[in-house]
Design an enzyme around this catalytic site. Structure first.
Site, PDB file in Angstrom:
ATOM      1  CG  HIS A 106      -2.040  -1.013   1.123  1.00  0.00           C
ATOM      2  ND1 HIS A 106      -2.601  -1.440  -0.058  1.00  0.00           N
ATOM      3  CD2 HIS A 106      -2.685  -1.695   2.109  1.00  0.00           C
ATOM      4  CE1 HIS A 106      -3.545  -2.349   0.190  1.00  0.00           C
ATOM      5  NE2 HIS A 106      -3.607  -2.530   1.497  1.00  0.00           N
ATOM      6  CG  HIS A 111      -7.964  -0.633   2.334  1.00  0.00           C
ATOM      7  ND1 HIS A 111      -8.376  -1.082   3.580  1.00  0.00           N
ATOM      8  CD2 HIS A 111      -7.152  -1.595   1.847  1.00  0.00           C
ATOM      9  CE1 HIS A 111      -7.819  -2.252   3.833  1.00  0.00           C
ATOM     10  NE2 HIS A 111      -7.083  -2.592   2.795  1.00  0.00           N
ATOM     11  CD  GLU A 137      -8.422  -3.614  -0.605  1.00  0.00           C
ATOM     12  OE1 GLU A 137      -7.328  -3.073  -0.829  1.00  0.00           O
ATOM     13  OE2 GLU A 137      -8.555  -4.592   0.158  1.00  0.00           O
TER      14      GLU A 137
END
Length: 358
Positions: A108, A182, A322
C-alpha cells in the site's frame, strides 16, 4: 432537494495541523470524507425501514487514523496491495521501494503512502450532485517511486445515492500506479453484532489469483469453478470462509484475494461486486473501470484496536471491495500493466451504489 456539501473540522494531527472533513449529502445518503488520506470516513444509508446507519468501518477523528494505520476507508497508493521484494524494473532500471509490513515487501505504498498524506481541498460544491476534489503531489523518488506524481481524488454523490470516486494521476517520468479505496463495509451497520461476512456476495469473475507466503501471488490465474471462490451466482460468505479444505482459505485466513473480472479493463465502470444483507435489507454494489477486485474479509482484526465509538473490530466485521490491478502486477505481465507515462495519465473510476431490497 439540492445536494449539499459542507466543510467541517476533522480534528488535529500530532503535529497540530487541523484536517478538513467534507460532508456530502444527497437525499437520505451522506458521505464524510477526510482530507487526511482522502479517506471515506463514513457512508450513511437507510435500511429497508428507512433507518439510517453508517456502513463503513473507521475512526472518529483524524488523530485516530494517524495513530492506527489500518487503511480503513483510505485512498491507498502509489501502488495499492503488495509488491514482492519491494522492487520493480521499468525500462531496464530497477527501483527499490520502501519496505513495510511482514516480510521484505512493499504494501500500500510502503507505509508512507497516500493514506498518510493530508490532501489539499481543491473544490467543494453542492447542487444536483455534491462533490469534493482533493489533490496531492507526490515528489519524484517518494518511497522509491520514479516521477513527480500529481494526484486528484474526486468524490461525487448523486441524486440516486451513488458515490463515485475518480482517481487521476499525472507523472513527469514513466512510473507505476495502482490507486484504490480501502473502505471496509458492514451492511448491518458499523459496530453491529452481525458480521459483515453474513452477507450474500456476488462477483462476476471466472478466475482468481492464488497466493503463497506473504499473500503474494503465484502468477497463476485459477478457474473458480467448483471452489470456495465461485461467487458468480452469489453465495453467503459465511458458507465458505471457514472451509479449511481449501488451501487458499487457510493461507489467507479467509478471503484476501484478487478476482479477475470477466469484463476486464473498461472505459466505463462495470459491476464488480454486489453485497446483500437480509437483516437490514441493504444492498451495496461496487462498479469499476479496473480489471480486478481484491476481496478482504478483515482477517487480521483481533479486537485489539478501537474503531468508531470505541467499537472493537473483529475478524469478519468488515468486507473490503478494492478494485484495481492484482497484487504484484509489475512482476506478472499476465495480470496487465501498471505503467503510467507522462503522455498518458492514470484514470480509475469506481462507484459505490447503495439501496434496499424489494
Amino acid at each position: 432537494m439540492a445536494a449539499t456539501a459542507r466543510v467541517e473540522d476533522g480534528g488535529a494531527l500530532a503535529d497540530g495541523r487541523h484536517v478538513a472533513a467534507i460532508v456530502l449529502r444527497n437525499g437520505p445518503v451522506s458521505a464524510r470524507i477526510l482530507a487526511y488520506g482522502a479517506t471515506l470516513q463514513s457512508l450513511i444509508a437507510p435500511d429497508a425501514h428507512g433507518r439510517r446507519a453508517d456502513i463503513v468501518l473507521g475512526h472518529d477523528t483524524a488523530a485516530d487514523y494517524e495513530a492506527h494505520q489500518d487503511y480503513l476507508g483510505a485512498t491507498v497508493g502509489r501502488y495499492a496491495n503488495r509488491i514482492a521484494g519491494a522492487q520493480f524494473a521499468l525500462d531496464g532500471v530497477t527501483y527499490h521501494l520502501r519496505r513495510n509490513g511482514a516480510g521484505p515487501n512493499s504494501v500500500h505504498g510502503g507505509g508512507q503512502g497516500f493514506d498518510r498524506q493530508v490532501f489539499d481541498v481543491a473544490e467543494v460544491h453542492g447542487g444536483r450532485d455534491a462533490m469534493v476534489r482533493l489533490t496531492h503531489t507526490s515528489p519524484d523518488g517518494d518511497s522509491g517511486y520514479p516521477g513527480k506524481l500529481r494526484v486528484s481524488v474526486t468524490y461525487r454523490l448523486d441524486v440516486k445515492g451513488a458515490l463515485t470516486i475518480r482517481f487521476e494521476a499525472e507523472t513527469t517520468r514513466p512510473t507505476i500506479v495502482n490507486i484504490t479505496n480501502h473502505a471496509l463495509f458492514n451492511l448491518s451497520g458499523e459496530g453491529a453484532e452481525r458480521a459483515a461476512t453474513m452477507a450474500r456476495l456476488m462477483i462476476p469473475a471466472g478466475r482468481m489469483v492464488p497466493v503463497a507466503r506473504g499473500n503474494l501471488p503465484t502468477g497463476e490465474l485459477r478457474d473458480v469453478g467448483g471452489t470456495a471462490f465461485d461467487f458468480r451466482r452469489g453465495r453467503m460468505i459465511e458458507s465458505v470462509i471457514r472451509d479449511g479444505r481449501d488451501p487458499q482459505i487457510v493461507q489467507a485466513r479467509g478471503f484476501d484475494h484478487s478476482f479477475m473480472l470477466d469484463a476486464g479493463l473498461t472505459a466505463r465502470p462495470h459491476l464488480a461486486a454486489r453485497m446483500e444483507d437480509r437483516a437490514s435489507g441493504r444492498w451495496l454494489e461496487m462498479w469499476t473501470t479496473q480489471p480486478s477486485v481484491q476481496i478482504y474479509t478483515g482477517n487480521y482484526f483481533d479486537g485489539a484496536k478501537p474503531g468508531k465509538a470505541g467499537h472493537l473490530y473483529r475478524m469478519g466485521d468488515g468486507l473490503a471491495l478494492e478494485p484495481g490491478l492484482p497484487p504484484d502486477t509489475p512482476h506478472f505481465p499476465q495480470f496487465g500493466s501498471a505503467r503510467v507515462d507522462p503522455a498518458r495519465p492514470y484514470v480509475h473510476v469506481m462507484v459505490y451504489r447503495v439501496g434496499v431490497l424489494r
